[in-house]
Design a protein around this motif. Structure first.
Motif, PDB file in Angstrom:
ATOM      1  N   ALA A 157       0.853  -1.188   0.000  1.00  0.00           N
ATOM      2  CA  ALA A 157       0.000   0.000   0.000  1.00  0.00           C
ATOM      3  C   ALA A 157       0.888   1.237   0.000  1.00  0.00           C
ATOM      4  O   ALA A 157       1.994   1.226   0.541  1.00  0.00           O
ATOM      5  N   LEU A 158       0.430   2.300  -0.642  1.00  0.00           N
ATOM      6  CA  LEU A 158       1.235   3.511  -0.713  1.00  0.00           C
ATOM      7  C   LEU A 158       1.508   4.038   0.691  1.00  0.00           C
ATOM      8  O   LEU A 158       0.574   4.240   1.475  1.00  0.00           O
ATOM      9  N   PRO A 159       2.764   4.253   1.047  1.00  0.00           N
ATOM     10  CA  PRO A 159       3.059   4.744   2.395  1.00  0.00           C
ATOM     11  C   PRO A 159       2.705   6.218   2.535  1.00  0.00           C
ATOM     12  O   PRO A 159       2.581   6.950   1.548  1.00  0.00           O
ATOM     13  N   ALA A 160       2.524   6.638   3.756  1.00  0.00           N
ATOM     14  CA  ALA A 160       2.303   8.056   4.005  1.00  0.00           C
ATOM     15  C   ALA A 160       3.571   8.835   3.703  1.00  0.00           C
ATOM     16  O   ALA A 160       4.674   8.280   3.651  1.00  0.00           O
ATOM     17  N   SER A 161       3.421  10.118   3.482  1.00  0.00           N
ATOM     18  CA  SER A 161       4.560  10.954   3.112  1.00  0.00           C
ATOM     19  C   SER A 161       5.651  10.885   4.189  1.00  0.00           C
ATOM     20  O   SER A 161       5.395  11.075   5.377  1.00  0.00           O
ATOM     21  N   GLY A 162       6.865  10.592   3.745  1.00  0.00           N
ATOM     22  CA  GLY A 162       8.003  10.523   4.661  1.00  0.00           C
ATOM     23  C   GLY A 162       8.244   9.159   5.257  1.00  0.00           C
ATOM     24  O   GLY A 162       9.297   8.932   5.862  1.00  0.00           O
ATOM     25  N   GLU A 163       7.301   8.248   5.132  1.00  0.00           N
ATOM     26  CA  GLU A 163       7.482   6.909   5.690  1.00  0.00           C
ATOM     27  C   GLU A 163       8.185   5.998   4.680  1.00  0.00           C
ATOM     28  O   GLU A 163       8.019   6.149   3.471  1.00  0.00           O
ATOM     29  N   SER A 164       8.945   5.032   5.192  1.00  0.00           N
ATOM     30  CA  SER A 164       9.628   4.078   4.336  1.00  0.00           C
ATOM     31  C   SER A 164       8.722   2.882   4.060  1.00  0.00           C
ATOM     32  O   SER A 164       7.810   2.581   4.833  1.00  0.00           O
ATOM     33  N   VAL A 165       9.004   2.192   2.968  1.00  0.00           N
ATOM     34  CA  VAL A 165       8.205   1.029   2.592  1.00  0.00           C
ATOM     35  C   VAL A 165       8.756  -0.199   3.307  1.00  0.00           C
ATOM     36  O   VAL A 165       9.945  -0.510   3.168  1.00  0.00           O
ATOM     37  N   PRO A 166       7.942  -0.912   4.069  1.00  0.00           N
ATOM     38  CA  PRO A 166       8.445  -2.118   4.736  1.00  0.00           C
ATOM     39  C   PRO A 166       8.659  -3.250   3.739  1.00  0.00           C
ATOM     40  O   PRO A 166       7.982  -3.339   2.714  1.00  0.00           O
ATOM     41  N   VAL A 167       9.614  -4.106   4.038  1.00  0.00           N
ATOM     42  CA  VAL A 167       9.911  -5.246   3.180  1.00  0.00           C
ATOM     43  C   VAL A 167       8.795  -6.275   3.291  1.00  0.00           C
ATOM     44  O   VAL A 167       8.214  -6.476   4.365  1.00  0.00           O
ATOM     45  N   GLY A 169       6.910  -9.475   3.992  1.00  0.00           N
ATOM     46  CA  GLY A 169       7.155 -10.502   4.998  1.00  0.00           C
ATOM     47  C   GLY A 169       7.372  -9.951   6.385  1.00  0.00           C
ATOM     48  O   GLY A 169       7.268 -10.695   7.367  1.00  0.00           O
ATOM     49  N   SER A 170       7.649  -8.648   6.486  1.00  0.00           N
ATOM     50  CA  SER A 170       7.835  -8.055   7.802  1.00  0.00           C
ATOM     51  C   SER A 170       6.475  -7.764   8.439  1.00  0.00           C
ATOM     52  O   SER A 170       5.447  -7.725   7.768  1.00  0.00           O
ATOM     53  N   SER A 171       6.480  -7.540   9.730  1.00  0.00           N
ATOM     54  CA  SER A 171       5.225  -7.315  10.451  1.00  0.00           C
ATOM     55  C   SER A 171       4.564  -5.997  10.064  1.00  0.00           C
ATOM     56  O   SER A 171       3.343  -5.845  10.184  1.00  0.00           O
ATOM     57  N   ALA A 172       5.362  -5.044   9.566  1.00  0.00           N
ATOM     58  CA  ALA A 172       4.809  -3.737   9.214  1.00  0.00           C
ATOM     59  C   ALA A 172       4.273  -3.695   7.784  1.00  0.00           C
ATOM     60  O   ALA A 172       3.676  -2.685   7.386  1.00  0.00           O
ATOM     61  N   PHE A 173       4.456  -4.762   7.037  1.00  0.00           N
ATOM     62  CA  PHE A 173       4.047  -4.746   5.633  1.00  0.00           C
ATOM     63  C   PHE A 173       2.521  -4.798   5.513  1.00  0.00           C
ATOM     64  O   PHE A 173       1.855  -5.615   6.154  1.00  0.00           O
ATOM     65  N   THR A 174       1.979  -3.901   4.686  1.00  0.00           N
ATOM     66  CA  THR A 174       0.547  -3.865   4.398  1.00  0.00           C
ATOM     67  C   THR A 174       0.368  -3.979   2.897  1.00  0.00           C
ATOM     68  O   THR A 174       0.859  -3.129   2.151  1.00  0.00           O
ATOM     69  N   GLU A 175      -0.324  -5.006   2.458  1.00  0.00           N
ATOM     70  CA  GLU A 175      -0.486  -5.239   1.029  1.00  0.00           C
ATOM     71  C   GLU A 175      -1.628  -4.396   0.470  1.00  0.00           C
ATOM     72  O   GLU A 175      -2.698  -4.300   1.076  1.00  0.00           O
ATOM     73  N   GLY A 176      -1.375  -3.786  -0.682  1.00  0.00           N
ATOM     74  CA  GLY A 176      -2.396  -3.019  -1.363  1.00  0.00           C
ATOM     75  C   GLY A 176      -3.064  -3.845  -2.448  1.00  0.00           C
ATOM     76  O   GLY A 176      -2.651  -4.968  -2.744  1.00  0.00           O
ATOM     77  N   VAL A 177      -4.101  -3.289  -3.042  1.00  0.00           N
ATOM     78  CA  VAL A 177      -4.843  -3.955  -4.109  1.00  0.00           C
ATOM     79  C   VAL A 177      -4.540  -3.231  -5.419  1.00  0.00           C
ATOM     80  O   VAL A 177      -4.828  -2.039  -5.556  1.00  0.00           O
ATOM     81  N   SER A 178      -3.965  -3.947  -6.365  1.00  0.00           N
ATOM     82  CA  SER A 178      -3.607  -3.348  -7.650  1.00  0.00           C
ATOM     83  C   SER A 178      -4.809  -3.357  -8.596  1.00  0.00           C
ATOM     84  O   SER A 178      -5.806  -4.047  -8.359  1.00  0.00           O
ATOM     85  N   LEU A 179      -4.697  -2.611  -9.682  1.00  0.00           N
ATOM     86  CA  LEU A 179      -5.761  -2.577 -10.681  1.00  0.00           C
ATOM     87  C   LEU A 179      -5.942  -3.933 -11.347  1.00  0.00           C
ATOM     88  O   LEU A 179      -7.066  -4.336 -11.660  1.00  0.00           O
ATOM     89  N   THR A 180      -4.850  -4.654 -11.570  1.00  0.00           N
ATOM     90  CA  THR A 180      -4.965  -5.968 -12.199  1.00  0.00           C
ATOM     91  C   THR A 180      -5.637  -6.974 -11.265  1.00  0.00           C
ATOM     92  O   THR A 180      -6.378  -7.847 -11.721  1.00  0.00           O
ATOM     93  N   GLN A 181      -5.408  -6.842  -9.961  1.00  0.00           N
ATOM     94  CA  GLN A 181      -6.110  -7.697  -9.007  1.00  0.00           C
ATOM     95  C   GLN A 181      -7.595  -7.368  -8.987  1.00  0.00           C
ATOM     96  O   GLN A 181      -8.439  -8.270  -8.889  1.00  0.00           O
ATOM     97  N   MET A 182      -7.929  -6.089  -9.092  1.00  0.00           N
ATOM     98  CA  MET A 182      -9.334  -5.696  -9.134  1.00  0.00           C
ATOM     99  C   MET A 182     -10.012  -6.249 -10.393  1.00  0.00           C
ATOM    100  O   MET A 182     -11.152  -6.712 -10.340  1.00  0.00           O
ATOM    101  N   LEU A 183      -9.317  -6.223 -11.505  1.00  0.00           N
ATOM    102  CA  LEU A 183      -9.887  -6.756 -12.737  1.00  0.00           C
ATOM    103  C   LEU A 183     -10.106  -8.260 -12.639  1.00  0.00           C
ATOM    104  O   LEU A 183     -11.089  -8.785 -13.167  1.00  0.00           O
ATOM    105  N   GLN A 184      -9.187  -8.962 -11.982  1.00  0.00           N
ATOM    106  CA  GLN A 184      -9.377 -10.400 -11.792  1.00  0.00           C
ATOM    107  C   GLN A 184     -10.649 -10.691 -11.009  1.00  0.00           C
ATOM    108  O   GLN A 184     -11.324 -11.693 -11.258  1.00  0.00           O
TER     109      GLN A 184
END
Length: 364
Positions: A157-167, A169-184
């Protein structure tokens, strides 16, 4: 004196490892270098947008990809005893292209794996960047897609301004929904204007450098001005994909939204610009390049609809490039015009020959 001049010329043609560069090889090197510089100019805006949305981690992954490509090509060429080709910048372009097609949450080893396969398995065995059979970047992306799809399609998911993207598999990772996933899932983004603006600007989950349509359409215009042959293949690809999405929509929100989501989702536009339309794979004729692009667009949409993965651009590119020799048999536009003119002249001569015979028969 003449012997000294000849010696100096030979010395200027000989690299440090003692292998001779012929004038033809130098000319090919300069040509490839110009092509790769144009591609780096086109890749600049998507790279900036990746940095804008995902921060310094995006640039860090791009640097890792470039370094991996340069090291693999340098060592590989030395081991194989071939001419060094780092100066043509093709390794740099391959690294940047692969990195931008992967999520910003990708672990560093995923970038290294994809780029290493692209250079060592899809590029070096076939020689230089001017004698390839497949796009190295497309091959590297296809390899990690088949082997590690859970990493390739784990878009953050797009991070807030100034925040880093978690790797991933890490506990801080939040998965977003892409346009191709929505089309599926036959979902849509909605009909609000703000949603379409987000699509154009790339403010949605996806590969870190392939979502901003404004940057990619700018690259498409640059391609039209600088490389019209490549533009022909790219526009054929996009037109075929748009028509396919219009005829066979995957969302219930309407055909227009289906076209917008298909074109702006995933790597479709990016693949048309940077994977399909590479110079070594383009057919020599105008109609050949156009049909080459159209077939690539149709293959891409078929892979998206019936394939095992949500994105099939890299597989469509590899399949189309495997068939590029078939498209070379199609005539170019100039040949078609000359053929039509020849037929008109032939018909005119037949008419002029038949007129006296008719007149002679009437007189008799």
């Amino acid at each position: 004196m003449e012997n000294e001049v000849v010696f100096l010329r030979q010395e200027s043609q000989t690299p440090t490892d003692g292998r001779l560069f012929t004038p033809e090889m130098k000319a090919e090197l300069r040509t490839t270098q110009k092509q790769m510089l144009d591609r780096l100019v086109m890749l600049f805006a998507p790279t900036v947008m990746a940095w804008y949305y995902y921060g310094s981690r995006a640039l860090w992954l791009v640097c890792i990809a470039v370094l991996t490509a340069v090291v693999c090509e340098g060592l590989g060429m030395k081991i194989l005893g071939q001419h060094p080709t780092l100066r043509d910048l093709s390794a740099v372009v391959t690294g940047v292209t692969v990195a931008l097609c992967l999520p910003a949450s990708s672990p560093a080893w995923l970038i290294v794996l994809a780029v290493s396969f692209a250079v060592l398995a899809a590029k070096l065995p076939f020689g230089t960047a001017r004698s390839l059979l497949f796009s190295p970047a497309a091959a590297g992306l296809a390899f990690v897609t088949v082997c590690l799809p859970q990493y390739v399609f784990a878009y953050p998911a797009l991070p807030a301004s100034g925040e880093s993207v978690p790797v991933f598999g890490s506990s801080a990772f939040t998965e977003g929904v892409s346009l191709t996933q929505m089309l599926q899932n036959r979902a849509s983004v909605g009909g609000e204007l703000a949603n379409y603006l987000d699509i154009l600007l790339g403010a949605h989950a996806g590969a870190m450098g392939t979502g901003c349509m404004v940057a990619l359409f700018g690259a498409l215009l640059f391609l039209l001005l600088r490389r019209p042959k490549q533009f022909t293949a790219a526009i054929g690809f996009l037109a075929a994909a748009a028509i396919f999405a219009l005829l066979f929509p995957r969302t219930t929100a309407g055909r227009g939204q289906s076209v917008a989501m298909e074109l702006c989702g995933g790597m479709l536009v990016f693949g048309a610009l940077f994977l399909l339309s590479e110079e070594p794979f383009l057919p020599k004729t105008f109609y050949g390049r156009l049909v080459y692009g159209v077939c690539g667009g149709v293959f891409c949409m078929l892979f998206r609809r019936f394939g095992a993965f949500e994105e099939g651009v890299m597989f469509a590119v590899l399949l189309t490039q495997a068939l590029s020799g078939v498209f070379n048999r199609l005539p170019d536009a100039g040949f078609a015009r000359r053929l039509q003119a020849h037929r008109r002249r032939k018909d005119r001569s037949r008419t002029e020959t038949a007129l006296p015979e008719k007149g002679g028969a009437a007189d008799a």
